[in-house]
Design a protein around this motif. Structure first.
Motif: not given
Length: 518
Positions: A257-261, A316-321, A324-329, A336-337
């Motif tokens: 989250a910090l890196r996105v900010m 757009l916090s849910h969409e952005i995460v 960017l990140f929802q794949r693999g592990q 959500l977290i």
């Protein structure tokens, strides 16, 4: 400079995407983030991140007197003296790494996570020598108002980390990313910067003098920065310190989250600060405080444009995460977290940018002591606040506490500057800030309603669905942002759009093959 810093931030996000894909929000990623605590402290002690701030005025003084060769002798003295000191620190921290890791991440109980953090710490620590020496080489280029090759440093650094993870990760796990850090620091922050400095005629002398007046002046300017706690530095450390007491993966989720900010902070704060600082230093050398105030006030207004962009990221916090990140592990639960933490960091995005800029005003007049003491006191005073929020809200509370801390710090630091410099135009800055708040809230409300409706029509749990929603809401935001600037005659917004247009024209000139030829 904004374009290059933005590119480095984007590649930095790709780096986090690669880490998220490989490790998710598991203990291995926590260990990787903890491994940066000691290197960051070491980097802070030798003030590697402040070399352009403390060295530029000294070197620029020699340039103004046409004594460039003497400037390079001072450069060599600082390089040799602090370089030897740094090498000693590196050796000590590598030997005592387990004890230091236990001190700065006391909440880690799992022995495997602790052992991995210690191992990766020892891999990453030597990179600080390349950051230090490369920082001096970049400062030479900044002093001569050359930004291109220094701008390559973070790009090469992040790409090499990604490459290290992709190539070595399947065999070494998260340790592959740590080796990528070491290789990236050498290539981007050292080897390439040697080339850039040599092109400008830089010279190195194998001399050592601990009594040279300019070395003493450099130490005097740098010492407060060594012992002071900047907000960016303390955020990185405190995030991991408090996160070590939370559930597994909390450090990783907060870091994503910090890196996105920091993408926004880099674009509006870091880029503008780096590019404007040499001009601020020249105005300070001439004693033209009135023009220095005008430049600072104007810059802060542009920085406050980050507020509506922050609102867009919150909506757009849910969409952005997800994108960017929802794949693999990194699964839906991890999304959500992380998405739940992101808005609490975005609240302080404008303050991270503004605080960075106001501090540079002090650095330009070679007053490093006051901002160092002031920011350290602010961090110390807000520690109970962060702890309280952590106990009641968990990782979200840590993010909120850090954001509130930097907001308080930015405004009080600016007011202290106004009193010291007799900034008569400060009211315009405050009024512009107050104007951006309701504008951002109105735009945010419209975007929230749009996003809510789109989520009922499009499956936002998938990357494609999230991307579609983000594009539609993003287009609406850009339209509303421009219309707002046009209707209320907000020159900063109109100039921003004009600069984006100029950037497109420049890109076409630099890369003519991208144009359509009929």
């Amino acid at each position: 400079m904004m374009a290059s810093v933005f590119a480095s931030r984007v590649i930095g996000v790709f780096r986090e995407m690669a880490i998220a894909n490989f490790g998710g929000i598991k203990a291995g990623v926590d260990a990787y983030q903890i491994a940066f605590i000691l290197p960051e402290i070491l980097n802070h002690i030798v003030a590697s991140g402040f070399l352009s701030i403390t060295f530029i005025p000294i070197f620029a003084h020699y340039l103004s007197l046409n004594r460039e060769d003497d400037g390079y002798k001072v450069f060599s003295i600082i390089m040799n003296g602090f370089g030897l000191l740094l090498l000693c620190f590196i050796l000590i921290t590598m030997i005592w790494a387990p004890k230091f890791v236990h001190i700065f991440a006391p909440g880690i109980q799992d022995p495997d996570t602790f052992a991995l953090a210690v191992k990766m710490t020892r891999i990453i620590i030597p990179a600080q020598f390349f950051f230090f020496s490369g920082g001096l080489l970049m400062a030479i280029q900044f002093a001569k108002e050359k930004f291109f090759i220094p701008a390559l440093a973070p790009l090469i650094y992040n790409l090499t980390i990604i490459l290290g993870g992709l190539v070595l990760g399947p065999f070494m796990g998260m340790e592959g990313f740590a080796w990528g850090v070491l290789a990236g620091a050498f290539l981007g922050n050292f080897a390439v910067q040697i080339i850039g400095a040599k092109k400008l005629g830089a010279r190195y002398y194998p001399i050592l003098s601990f009594t040279h007046p300019d070395l003493i002046k450099y130490i005097t300017l740098t010492l407060p920065l060594m012992i002071g706690l900047t907000m960016t530095f303390s955020t990185e450390i405190l995030l991991k310190f408090f996160g070590s007491y939370l559930n597994e993966g909390s450090i990783a989720a907060m870091n994503y989250a910090l890196r996105v900010m920091f993408v926004l902070v880099g674009l509006f704060g870091q880029a503008i600060g780096i590019a404007s600082y040499p001009f601020m230093a020249k105005l300070a050398q001439r004693g033209d405080i009135f023009e220095l105030n005008r430049l600072l006030n104007k810059t802060l207004k542009f920085i406050f444009l980050v507020i509506p962009f922050s609102v867009l990221f919150i909506v757009l916090s849910h969409e952005i995460v997800t994108i960017l990140f929802q794949r693999g592990q990194f699964d839906a639960q991890a999304t959500l977290i992380t998405a739940g933490i992101l808005p609490f960091f975005m609240v302080g995005a404008f303050a991270f940018s503004a605080q960075n800029m106001v501090s540079r005003g002090y650095y330009a007049i070679q007053n490093t002591l006051f901002p160092a003491i002031f920011t350290s006191l602010c961090v110390a005073v807000t520690l109970p606040l962060i702890f309280l929020f952590m106990k009641t809200m968990g990782a979200k509370g840590v993010a909120l506490g850090l954001s509130l801390s930097v907001i308080i710090q930015a405004f009080v630091l600016f007011e202290c500057w106004n009193r010291k410099s007799l900034n008569t135009e400060k009211k315009e800055v405050y009024l512009f800030f107050l104007k951006m708040i309701p504008i951002s809230l109105i735009i945010g409300s419209i975007l929230f309603i749009t996003a809510f409706g789109l989520r009922n029509l499009i499956d936002h749990s998938t990357p494609l669905g999230s991307f579609t929603i983000a594009c539609l809401v993003g287009i609406e935001f850009l339209s509303l942002f421009f219309v707002t600037g046009f209707m209320f005659k907000i020159q900063e917004i109109l100039i921003l759009y004009e600069n984006i247009h100029n950037l497109k024209v420049t890109c076409k000139r630099l890369f003519p093959w991208t144009q359509n030829h009929k």
